[in-house]
Each structure stands twice: as C-alpha cells, then as structure tokens.
Write an enzyme that holds these catalytic residues in place. Structure first.
Site, PDB file in Angstrom:
ATOM      1  N   ILE A  60       0.099   1.956   4.888  1.00 22.63           N
ATOM      2  CA  ILE A  60       1.438   2.616   4.379  1.00 22.63           C
ATOM      3  C   ILE A  60       2.460   1.494   4.024  1.00 22.63           C
ATOM      4  O   ILE A  60       2.472   0.242   4.786  1.00 22.63           O
ATOM      5  CB  ILE A  60       2.012   3.483   5.417  1.00 22.63           C
ATOM      6  N   CYS A  61       3.231   1.437   3.041  1.00 21.33           N
ATOM      7  CA  CYS A  61       4.272   0.658   2.828  1.00 21.33           C
ATOM      8  C   CYS A  61       3.721  -0.897   2.543  1.00 21.33           C
ATOM      9  O   CYS A  61       2.965  -1.087   1.700  1.00 21.33           O
ATOM     10  CB  CYS A  61       5.485   0.841   3.736  1.00 21.33           C
ATOM     11  N   GLY A  62       4.499  -1.709   3.298  1.00 21.33           N
ATOM     12  CA  GLY A  62       4.172  -3.278   3.119  1.00 21.33           C
ATOM     13  C   GLY A  62       2.733  -3.387   3.306  1.00 21.33           C
ATOM     14  O   GLY A  62       2.447  -4.538   3.109  1.00 21.33           O
TER      15      GLY A  62
ATOM     16  N   THR B 270       0.310  -1.860   2.358  1.00 19.14           N
ATOM     17  CA  THR B 270      -0.464  -1.882   1.121  1.00 19.14           C
ATOM     18  C   THR B 270      -0.361  -3.107   0.197  1.00 19.14           C
ATOM     19  O   THR B 270      -1.193  -3.480  -0.596  1.00 19.14           O
ATOM     20  CB  THR B 270       0.018  -0.660   0.301  1.00 19.14           C
TER      21      THR B 270
ATOM     22  N   ALA C 214      -0.220   4.820   1.401  1.00 18.21           N
ATOM     23  CA  ALA C 214       1.025   5.799   1.271  1.00 18.21           C
ATOM     24  C   ALA C 214       2.156   4.830   0.939  1.00 18.21           C
ATOM     25  O   ALA C 214       2.145   3.612   1.403  1.00 18.21           O
ATOM     26  CB  ALA C 214       1.392   6.560   2.550  1.00 18.21           C
TER      27      ALA C 214
END
Length: 212
Positions: free
Chosen positions: A107-109, A111, A160
């Site tokens: 998720i977030c960073g 990814t 995500a």
C-alpha cells in the site's frame, strides 16, 4: 496455517495497517473452519522502529528468518523512508514471494518500492496515482497495467493507494478466505458507512461462540 509477515520500518503509516492486522490477529470475525493465522513483524534489523504516529514497534524477526511458502503472506505498509537502500532486501524477498505464488500486499509508498524493482511492470496494480509512481519510482514501466482504483487484486498481488486501506483489508481477508463471504461484505459495509444496523447484521453472521 497462514504466516503473515508485516514489514515494519521508520515512519510506517499506522492507519494503513489497522484494519487488516487487527482482524487477522484477533480472529474475532473468522468463520468456524478458518485456517489459523500467525502474525509476525519483520524488519531489516532488530532495532525498534518508530511509526508515523509516534508508536514504537520491536520487530519479531529479521528478513532472513522469513519462511517463504504458498501459505506465507507479506504485508508492506506505506512510509516515507522506502528509498533507504536497506529496504531493498525485503523487496527482493517480495519478488520471491510472488514467483512461488505466495501473497504480497503493498500500500502507498510500498507500491513505489515494488515499482522501482520492476515488480509492477507486467501486472495490474494501483497506487496513489500513476503520476506518483512515475515521479518516485525511476524506471517504472507498468503504466499500461495501472488501474485507477483504491485497491486492486491480481492473483497473489494486492496493491492499494494510501486512501484504500479499508478496501485493501477487505481484499486481503477475502483472498485468505478466513471470513464467511456474508461476514466480509457486511464487515466492509459497516466500517465504510458506520450504520448501526450493519453492526448488528455483522454480529448475526458470526458462528456461535464468536460474538466478541
């Protein structure tokens, strides 16, 4: 038994993990015949990390201690420190997970870290925006596989954006199959709407003796 490895690093975004770790660890909404789950925090060193919210977490194990199998799950949270070279080892491990069919959830960073290693170049995925990945992940070539949604499942990869923590949790739980399908749907409805009737409906889906 599922072994859930949660990678912890300084500046970890606390809110992105809350839904999924609390449900997998507590098992409070699990179906009767759910596979058992063991949740472990893993890091690049045994030094405690400090989350974005100021909490201190002491890792349970190191990257080298991880056992990679089809029942292993790696959860990678967002953080502002993913560009530190010491985290490349866990991304390499994530590649190993994906190659054998084990599940990776980012998720977030996190990814962006996967994108930098080319792990999103040929698989449907999402993040905080296509422009975000292009800006922070040099060499990213997965533009044609980018999906503009809060959370995306592609077989054993679940990604995500930072605002997709609840849906991401739903998709991880659904992938593992530890909730009854009606429990999972109503759980998501309750936490996304806050409607009291959804809470009571959720309780009614639980197996006897699991209403806590």
């Amino acid at each position: 038994m599922f072994t859930i490895y949660v990678y912890v690093l300084d500046t970890l975004a606390d809110w992105e993990l809350g839904y999924v770790t609390s449900e997998l660890n507590s098992g409070r909404f699990f179906k009767k015949d759910a596979q058992r789950v063991s949740l472990k925090t893993v890091s690049a060193s045994k030094e405690p990390i400090r989350t974005m919210g100021g909490l201190t977490i002491a890792p349970d194990c190191l990257i080298d201690d991880m056992v990679v199998s089809e029942t292993s799950v790696l959860i990678l949270p967002g953080a502002t420190t993913w560009n530190d070279p010491k985290h490349s080892a866990i991304i390499e491990k994530a590649g190993g997970f994906l190659s054998i069919g084990a599940t990776v959830c980012a998720i977030c960073g996190a990814t962006a870290a996967l994108a930098s290693f080319g792990l999103l170049d040929n698989r449907p995925h999402t993040s905080n925006g296509l422009g975000f990945l292009e800006m922070v992940a040099p060499g990213y070539k997965g533009q044609s596989f980018y999906v503009d949604q809060l959370s995306v499942v592609d077989h054993n990869l679940i990604t995500a954006g930072s605002a997709g923590a609840l849906l991401w949790a739903k998709q991880i739980i659904g992938h593992l199959g530890v909730f009854q399908s009606d429990t999972l749907e109503i759980w998501y409805e309750y936490f996304s709407t806050g409607k009291p009737d959804r809470f009571f409906a959720l309780m009614q889906t639980l197996p006897s003796g699991n209403e806590n």
